[in-house]
Write a protein that holds these residues in place. Structure first.
Motif, PDB file in Angstrom:
ATOM      1  N   PRO A   1      -1.944 -11.493  26.868  1.00 12.49           N
ATOM      2  CA  PRO A   1      -2.715 -10.253  26.675  1.00 12.49           C
ATOM      3  C   PRO A   1      -2.901  -9.888  25.199  1.00 12.49           C
ATOM      4  O   PRO A   1      -3.953  -9.365  24.820  1.00 12.49           O
ATOM      5  CB  PRO A   1      -1.886  -9.202  27.411  1.00 12.49           C
ATOM      6  N   LYS A   2      -1.898 -10.172  24.366  1.00 15.73           N
ATOM      7  CA  LYS A   2      -2.041  -9.821  22.954  1.00 15.73           C
ATOM      8  C   LYS A   2      -3.040 -10.723  22.249  1.00 15.73           C
ATOM      9  O   LYS A   2      -3.768 -10.285  21.350  1.00 15.73           O
ATOM     10  CB  LYS A   2      -0.682  -9.880  22.259  1.00 15.73           C
ATOM     11  N   THR A   3      -3.086 -11.993  22.656  1.00 21.67           N
ATOM     12  CA  THR A   3      -4.079 -12.905  22.082  1.00 21.67           C
ATOM     13  C   THR A   3      -5.484 -12.471  22.472  1.00 21.67           C
ATOM     14  O   THR A   3      -6.394 -12.448  21.637  1.00 21.67           O
ATOM     15  CB  THR A   3      -3.828 -14.345  22.561  1.00 21.67           C
ATOM     16  N   LEU A   4      -5.667 -12.132  23.749  1.00 23.02           N
ATOM     17  CA  LEU A   4      -6.957 -11.635  24.212  1.00 23.02           C
ATOM     18  C   LEU A   4      -7.349 -10.361  23.464  1.00 23.02           C
ATOM     19  O   LEU A   4      -8.497 -10.192  23.054  1.00 23.02           O
ATOM     20  CB  LEU A   4      -6.908 -11.367  25.716  1.00 23.02           C
ATOM     21  N   ALA A   5      -6.375  -9.459  23.273  1.00 27.47           N
ATOM     22  CA  ALA A   5      -6.639  -8.196  22.588  1.00 27.47           C
ATOM     23  C   ALA A   5      -7.015  -8.417  21.129  1.00 27.47           C
ATOM     24  O   ALA A   5      -7.862  -7.709  20.575  1.00 27.47           O
ATOM     25  CB  ALA A   5      -5.418  -7.294  22.677  1.00 27.47           C
ATOM     26  N   ALA A   6      -6.399  -9.404  20.485  1.00 25.99           N
ATOM     27  CA  ALA A   6      -6.716  -9.678  19.079  1.00 25.99           C
ATOM     28  C   ALA A   6      -8.112 -10.256  18.930  1.00 25.99           C
ATOM     29  O   ALA A   6      -8.804  -9.992  17.937  1.00 25.99           O
ATOM     30  CB  ALA A   6      -5.682 -10.643  18.496  1.00 25.99           C
TER      31      ALA A   6
END
Length: 414
Positions: free
Chosen positions: A113-118
């Motif tokens: 999720p953090k990669t997608l958010a970045a």
């Protein structure tokens, strides 16, 4: 919990992991939002952007809310995983369950999720803002207490949390941001912004037409020569002087004088009557101040003088605008790239322009032209065929006329 089946427990655990992924991803998305684009969307009335903007005005509260929810669901998921492990394999399965849960949380609730958010922050940030806005109101007392304790701890270390803190950028930082914005900004806009930022660090001396290249009218020349010069001039404004350019008496606009030049009574007195008063500019005047001065005085041309009052050059409003928007008139280029990767460079080019065209970093504090920089570096006027390494850049003098270097060849750096 003893009454719930393993299927229900696994379903609850999956839901908690989903919530953990939501909290982790939305935190990264909200914190990595482009603030300038966010403000633009707020002005356009984007409702999700408006809510996100309001939340980010107090980042301490937002982070407190997100971490409160994230830690709660993670601890609850850990407890639930322990119960499932005991149900399946007894107490000896707890360690294995902890390891598996750690790996699952790391992959599915943190990294993904953090990669997608970045990569796509707006996709998660704006929907999350709709959820966090009412959730913050509901849990405000707890969030306020958490922030109060956290802020007190920060004060012990000398850190004070201020509302609506705004980080200011200096000129060099702003230039770096603009220079690196090639993927999100058209090159023509980027170059214009860099030109505006460079105006503060440059003076009129850096871009003026040097004294030896000034084209003017010597009022003491024969009238026939003056008329011929006016009729064939490539410039619309010309300085008028007596014998020497240091004795300028005014500026002449060709549009005014050409309308009366065919009259039988045309004489030098007509030229003097149609002149404007000369405008003198100290050589160290910054470009951004000079463009404002031209605007205030409603002028388009001026003479650059040194501390003794001697004329050093001439500058026009077009020269200043050219620093911002680039060349106004397409002329023979001063820098020509060769097939072998080298560059043929006119010796009269300014160092600032050469740095900009070739993306190099020659010093600009001393001589303003490449010719002057080479002569200062060598402490002599080199002959044609001389090769040197000028501040780390290998070059060869190809052409010299009298006391001036006319053509230089820059070799590619090895």
């Amino acid at each position: 919990m003893d009454d719930l089946s393993l299927t229900v427990l696994f379903s609850i655990l999956a839901f908690l992991l989903f919530l953990s992924a939501f909290f982790s991803g939305s935190e990264t998305a909200l914190m990595t939002l482009n603030r300038y684009r966010l403000q633009h969307l707020v002005k356009k009335g984007h409702r999700g952007a408006i809510k996100a903007y309001r939340l980010l005005k107090r980042p301490d509260r937002l982070i407190g809310l997100i971490l409160l929810g994230n830690n709660f669901v993670n601890i609850l998921a850990s407890s639930l995983a322990t119960i499932i492990a005991i149900r399946i394999g007894g107490e000896q399965a707890i360690a294995a369950a902890a390891g598996i849960l750690t790996l699952v949380v790391l992959i599915f609730s943190e990294v993904t999720p953090k990669t997608l958010a970045a990569i796509k922050p707006e996709v998660l940030a704006f929907p999350a803002a709709w959820i966090y806005t009412p959730l913050l109101k509901l849990l405000y007392p707890i969030v306020w207490l958490v922030n109060l304790i956290a802020n007190m701890l920060l004060r012990i270390f000398g850190v004070r949390v201020k509302k609506d803190t705004v980080e200011t950028l200096n000129k060099d930082e702003l230039k770096s941001i603009v220079a690196e914005a090639d993927n999100i900004m058209p090159s023509r806009y980027r170059n214009m912004l860099l030109g505006i930022l460079d105006m503060e660090s440059a003076s009129v001396e850096d871009i003026m037409t040097p004294r030896n290249e000034i084209v003017g009218i010597n009022i003491e020349d024969p009238l026939e020569d003056i008329i011929e010069q006016l009729q064939h001039s490539d410039h619309t404004r010309l300085p008028v002087y007596k014998q020497s350019i240091d004795r300028v008496i005014g500026f002449l606009h060709l549009r005014k004088i050409l309308s009366v030049i065919c009259r039988d009574d045309f004489d030098k007195e007509c030229i003097i009557k149609n002149m404007q008063k000369p405008f003198f500019i100290p050589e160290n005047t910054p470009l951004h101040k000079q463009i404002q001065c031209f605007k205030t005085e409603k002028l388009r041309i001026g003479l650059v003088v040194d501390e003794y009052g001697d004329v050093q050059g001439l500058i026009t409003l077009d020269d200043l605008l050219q620093e911002i928007i680039g060349e106004l008139i397409i002329e023979e280029p001063n820098v020509k790239m060769q097939s072998d990767g080298s560059f043929l460079v006119d010796g009269s080019i300014t160092v600032r322009e050469l740095n900009r065209i070739m993306n190099i970093d020659l010093p600009t504090e001393g001589p303003k032209t490449l010719n002057g920089l080479i002569i200062e570096y060598m402490e002599t006027i080199p002959d044609a065929g001389t090769s040197i390494k000028l501040h780390g850049y290998p070059l060869e003098i190809l052409k010299r006329e009298k006391n001036t270097i006319k053509l230089v060849k820059f070799h590619p750096k090895k």
